[in-house]
Design a protein around this motif. Structure first.
Motif, PDB file in Angstrom:
ATOM      1  N   ALA A  90       0.818  -1.217   0.000  1.00 37.27           N
ATOM      2  CA  ALA A  90       0.000   0.000   0.000  1.00 37.27           C
ATOM      3  C   ALA A  90       0.849   1.264   0.000  1.00 37.27           C
ATOM      4  CB  ALA A  90      -0.945  -0.008   1.200  1.00 37.27           C
ATOM      5  N   ASP A  91       1.948   1.275   0.750  1.00 35.80           N
ATOM      6  CA  ASP A  91       2.785   2.477   0.792  1.00 35.80           C
ATOM      7  C   ASP A  91       3.396   2.767  -0.577  1.00 35.80           C
ATOM      8  OD1 ASP A  91       2.213   2.742   3.469  1.00 35.80           O
ATOM      9  OD2 ASP A  91       4.130   1.939   4.172  1.00 35.80           O
ATOM     10  N   GLN A  92       3.799   1.717  -1.284  1.00 32.44           N
ATOM     11  CA  GLN A  92       4.365   1.883  -2.623  1.00 32.44           C
ATOM     12  C   GLN A  92       3.318   2.433  -3.584  1.00 32.44           C
ATOM     13  OE1 GLN A  92       6.223  -1.712  -4.007  1.00 32.44           O
ATOM     14  NE2 GLN A  92       6.780  -0.909  -6.002  1.00 32.44           N
ATOM     15  N   VAL A  93       2.092   1.959  -3.454  1.00 31.52           N
ATOM     16  CA  VAL A  93       1.006   2.440  -4.309  1.00 31.52           C
ATOM     17  C   VAL A  93       0.658   3.884  -3.969  1.00 31.52           C
ATOM     18  CG1 VAL A  93      -1.402   2.087  -4.960  1.00 31.52           C
ATOM     19  CG2 VAL A  93       0.103   0.115  -4.628  1.00 31.52           C
ATOM     20  N   ALA A  94       0.547   4.182  -2.680  1.00 27.51           N
ATOM     21  CA  ALA A  94       0.186   5.541  -2.261  1.00 27.51           C
ATOM     22  C   ALA A  94       1.219   6.562  -2.723  1.00 27.51           C
ATOM     23  CB  ALA A  94       0.024   5.592  -0.743  1.00 27.51           C
ATOM     24  N   ALA A  95       2.505   6.157  -2.717  1.00 32.04           N
ATOM     25  CA  ALA A  95       3.568   7.078  -3.118  1.00 32.04           C
ATOM     26  C   ALA A  95       3.554   7.378  -4.609  1.00 32.04           C
ATOM     27  CB  ALA A  95       4.927   6.489  -2.721  1.00 32.04           C
ATOM     28  N   ALA A  96       2.835   6.565  -5.386  1.00 31.36           N
ATOM     29  CA  ALA A  96       2.828   6.727  -6.844  1.00 31.36           C
ATOM     30  C   ALA A  96       1.801   7.745  -7.322  1.00 31.36           C
ATOM     31  CB  ALA A  96       2.566   5.381  -7.513  1.00 31.36           C
ATOM     32  N   VAL A  97       0.896   8.176  -6.433  1.00 40.76           N
ATOM     33  CA  VAL A  97      -0.199   9.065  -6.838  1.00 40.76           C
ATOM     34  C   VAL A  97      -0.311  10.250  -5.883  1.00 40.76           C
ATOM     35  CG1 VAL A  97      -1.532   7.265  -8.011  1.00 40.76           C
ATOM     36  CG2 VAL A  97      -1.850   7.624  -5.554  1.00 40.76           C
ATOM     37  N   GLN A  98      -1.045  11.242  -6.328  1.00 45.29           N
ATOM     38  CA  GLN A  98      -1.295  12.428  -5.497  1.00 45.29           C
ATOM     39  C   GLN A  98      -2.603  12.326  -4.727  1.00 45.29           C
ATOM     40  OE1 GLN A  98       1.113  14.878  -5.242  1.00 45.29           O
ATOM     41  NE2 GLN A  98       2.246  13.377  -6.465  1.00 45.29           N
ATOM     42  N   PRO A 100      -5.570  10.376  -2.373  1.00 46.24           N
ATOM     43  CA  PRO A 100      -5.437   9.492  -1.214  1.00 46.24           C
ATOM     44  C   PRO A 100      -5.704   8.029  -1.546  1.00 46.24           C
ATOM     45  CG  PRO A 100      -7.477  10.759  -1.084  1.00 46.24           C
ATOM     46  CD  PRO A 100      -6.694  11.325  -2.227  1.00 46.24           C
ATOM     47  N   LEU A 101      -5.032   7.145  -0.806  1.00 49.83           N
ATOM     48  CA  LEU A 101      -5.317   5.722  -0.837  1.00 49.83           C
ATOM     49  C   LEU A 101      -6.122   5.398   0.420  1.00 49.83           C
ATOM     50  CD1 LEU A 101      -3.159   2.763  -1.877  1.00 49.83           C
ATOM     51  CD2 LEU A 101      -4.235   2.702   0.371  1.00 49.83           C
ATOM     52  N   ILE A 102      -7.281   4.816   0.231  1.00 52.67           N
ATOM     53  CA  ILE A 102      -8.156   4.456   1.364  1.00 52.67           C
ATOM     54  C   ILE A 102      -7.792   3.039   1.786  1.00 52.67           C
ATOM     55  CG2 ILE A 102     -10.534   4.138   2.126  1.00 52.67           C
ATOM     56  CD1 ILE A 102     -11.324   6.239  -0.014  1.00 52.67           C
ATOM     57  N   HIS A 103      -7.178   2.906   2.949  1.00 56.74           N
ATOM     58  CA  HIS A 103      -6.571   1.648   3.380  1.00 56.74           C
ATOM     59  C   HIS A 103      -7.603   0.725   4.019  1.00 56.74           C
ATOM     60  CE1 HIS A 103      -3.740  -1.142   5.217  1.00 56.74           C
ATOM     61  NE2 HIS A 103      -2.730  -0.515   4.637  1.00 56.74           N
ATOM     62  N   ILE A 104      -7.622  -0.520   3.570  1.00 54.36           N
ATOM     63  CA  ILE A 104      -8.587  -1.489   4.088  1.00 54.36           C
ATOM     64  C   ILE A 104      -8.363  -1.772   5.571  1.00 54.36           C
ATOM     65  CG2 ILE A 104      -7.283  -3.602   3.578  1.00 54.36           C
ATOM     66  CD1 ILE A 104      -9.921  -4.758   2.434  1.00 54.36           C
ATOM     67  N   GLY A 105      -7.107  -1.700   6.029  1.00 54.74           N
ATOM     68  CA  GLY A 105      -6.823  -1.929   7.435  1.00 54.74           C
ATOM     69  C   GLY A 105      -7.410  -0.860   8.325  1.00 54.74           C
TER      70      GLY A 105
END
Length: 227
Positions: A90-98, A100-105
């Motif tokens: 998830a951190d790698q994915v979040a760093a690729a975009v501007q 937000p990534l909504i985390h399932i955890g």
């Protein structure tokens, strides 16, 4: 309404569940003929599963990061990874975009807090049950996730990959998973921490409260979209 970008295909069976849930939740909240503004980038799961088995999480993360960038480029205003296990990257994915990534955890932890659970049984792939990326995130919120013993973890992992991800729903496997849950001493809830488990079991099958991660993650996406 904001546009949700869903990285799916892991597996396609649970991605279908996400699509139905997100659209149903939007309709329930807005009424009438409303449905979600939703983009899906559906990956071929076989290469991803091979990378998981090889422990090549960096390459798998790069594939998901590329999917996230494509969704953002198409207009997504938030990213959901439609799988528990792949939140390892998830951190790698979040760093690729501007966006937000909504985390399932985080959605899972909030749902557990809402029912007062502090010692839930975590059911998922071996990666999700055994690697720290998921349990540590819950622990940071004061939640101690329990896991089945090694043999049961191996069996549950096989049921997920060999059956549920391939649309095989077996009454015998359902009985096996219920037996695994029955052995969990001290658990105060059960987490369906694989987005396919809800295809096999219903919360009505259990005496303990259930948090189905596919449901709470879809709800978090809709909260963002309509918030």
């Amino acid at each position: 309404m904001k546009t949700i970008g869903l990285i799916g295909g892991m597996s396609a069976e649970s991605t279908t569940v996400y699509y139905q849930l997100i659209n149903r939740l939007v309709r329930e909240r807005l009424g009438g003929l409303h449905s979600a503004r939703l983009l899906i980038w559906s990956l071929d799961f076989a290469p991803i599963a091979a990378l998981q088995a090889a422990g090549d999480w960096a390459t798998a993360g790069a594939v998901l990061a590329d999917a996230a960038r494509r969704l953002e480029g198409a207009g997504a205003e938030a990213i959901l990874i439609g799988a528990n296990t792949m939140h390892l990257v998830a951190d790698q994915v979040a760093a690729a975009v501007q966006v937000p990534l909504i985390h399932i955890g985080d959605a899972t932890a909030a749902a557990l807090e809402a029912i007062g659970s502090r010692r839930p049984l975590l059911l998922g792939t071996r990666f999700t049950m055994e690697m720290g990326f998921y349990r540590d995130r819950l622990a940071a919120r004061g939640i101690e996730a329990l896991i089945p013993d090694e043999a049961d973890r191996a069996r549950l992992h096989a049921i997920i990959y060999d059956e549920l991800c391939q649309a095989v729903i077996s009454p015998a496997s359902r009985a096996e998973v219920l037996a695994i849950i029955a052995k969990a001493a001290g658990a105060d809830a059960v987490i369906f921490a694989c987005t396919e488990i809800g295809l096999l079991l219903s919360p009505d099958d259990l005496s303990l409260p259930v948090v189905d991660t596919a449901i709470v993650h879809a709800q978090a996406g809709v909260d963002f979209s309509l918030g």
